[in-house]
Every structure is written in structure tokens, then in C-alpha cells.
Design an enzyme around this catalytic site. Sequence first.
Site, PDB file in Angstrom:
ATOM      1  N   CYS A 121     -12.975  29.213  -5.496  1.00 49.82           N
ATOM      2  CA  CYS A 121     -11.717  28.626  -5.040  1.00 49.82           C
ATOM      3  C   CYS A 121     -10.630  29.614  -5.448  1.00 49.82           C
ATOM      4  O   CYS A 121     -10.249  29.688  -6.613  1.00 49.82           O
ATOM      5  CB  CYS A 121     -11.476  27.251  -5.667  1.00 49.82           C
ATOM      6  SG  CYS A 121      -9.928  26.484  -5.161  1.00 49.82           S
ATOM      7  N   CYS A 124      -6.850  27.981  -6.576  1.00 46.22           N
ATOM      8  CA  CYS A 124      -6.732  27.134  -7.781  1.00 46.22           C
ATOM      9  C   CYS A 124      -8.126  26.899  -8.335  1.00 46.22           C
ATOM     10  O   CYS A 124      -8.753  27.830  -8.784  1.00 46.22           O
ATOM     11  CB  CYS A 124      -5.979  25.837  -7.480  1.00 46.22           C
ATOM     12  SG  CYS A 124      -6.579  24.958  -6.036  1.00 46.22           S
ATOM     13  N   SER A 125      -8.623  25.667  -8.303  1.00 45.78           N
ATOM     14  CA  SER A 125      -9.956  25.424  -8.863  1.00 45.78           C
ATOM     15  C   SER A 125     -10.611  24.223  -8.206  1.00 45.78           C
ATOM     16  O   SER A 125     -11.243  23.415  -8.874  1.00 45.78           O
ATOM     17  CB  SER A 125      -9.868  25.213 -10.382  1.00 45.78           C
ATOM     18  OG  SER A 125      -8.987  24.135 -10.683  1.00 45.78           O
TER      19      SER A 125
END
Length: 221
Positions: A121, A124-125
Site C-alpha cells: 500500500c 498509507c497502510s
Amino acid sequence: MAHDDHHGHPHGHAHGHAHDHAHGSELSPIEARVRALESILVEKGYVDPAALDALVEMYETKVGPHNGARVVARAWTDPDYRARLLADATPAIAELDIGGRGGEHMVVVANTPDTHNLVVCTLCSCYPWPVLGLPPVWYKAPPYRARAVSDPRGVLAEFGVSLPEATRIAVWDSTAETRYMVLPMRPAGTEGWDEAALAALVTRDAMIGTGLPRTPDAVAA
């Protein structure tokens, strides 16, 4: 969104938090900051510590990589399920009573002898919590997020996955709208194994693409 480490460009981000800390052990700087914040929130009555513990326990014991492992094992043993999973992953995963926030729009990509898939990603996460549980720290770290796209073969080598040069590496970029999971190849020597035994071979990293399933020999050792 997928990027390719060869010349093609097949293309396709929310956040999470939890902790695990044994009393008396040394806290890392980030763990110390998290603990301090939790203490303040609990003291002010903003967070119920029992609710926080229940949330962490849910993701550690009820929601975790074993959910994804069940999906993989079913796909390994049921060709019709595999076809449904690759065509439309979200309802196929829901067939096993797996789903929830972070898994509303899932896409499953299958490894083959010619192609290895890697999930990241970049912004972000974003992470498919319902099938993989808590994201590893390295998944959220900027070096992984950047290098998974710029040098996927080098990243895989650092995880101990060395692939032939002829193997294409497809990098899939998860977003808040679409989250990816890898369907690894079934290990050789598992003919006749039931789903429970096969699921024990499936690791979290194999479903991210930074690892491979365990081999029968490794499980027996």
C-alpha cells in the site's frame, strides 16, 4: 492497481492499530508513545480498557491470518471455489463467513510458475484485516512501501524469496477501495491433504507475497 517489474503496467489506502506487550519488558519508543496515549485516553474516560482489550483479542485470535489460510486451502482443494474467488473475491470469501471492515472490496491474485504477486500500500497502510489480521510493522514502513514498487525483486530476496529471473513480479497497490490478497501456489507433496492440514502450510507473508507457503517437510520437522 498493479505495477510490473518488467515492462507492463497492470494497475489496481485506511489504517489500523493494536499492541502486544508483556509486562516488565522494555518498550520501544513507538510502543511507549502508544502506551502513554492509551493511558491518557483511558484516564479521561474516552476509551474503555475492556473494550480495547476485546478489540485486540478479536484481531489476534478470531480475525487473523488463519482466516486467509482457510480461503487459500479451500481454493487449493475446490476448483469451482478457486474460480469464484479469482472472479469476485469478496462474496467468495464471505462464503466462509469471513468479512467485515477492511475486507469489503477484496481482489485475490494467484501466483503461477511464471508470475509472483506482491502486495503493498504505497500511500498509507491499507490492509485486508478480516483475512490477514493485524498488519506487520514492516508493511506500514516507508522503506517497504517505496521499495516494493521500485525494487520488488530485491525486497523479496531480503525476505528470503529468491525467484528465477524469468519469473515476472506483479506488484499490487492496495487502496481504501480495493485490497489485495495473494493466492500462493500449492506446495508439492500435499496430494490428498485435507483443508485443515493445507491451511497449516499457509503463512501471512505468503498471502502478502513476501513469503511462500511452508513445505510438508518443514511442518514435519
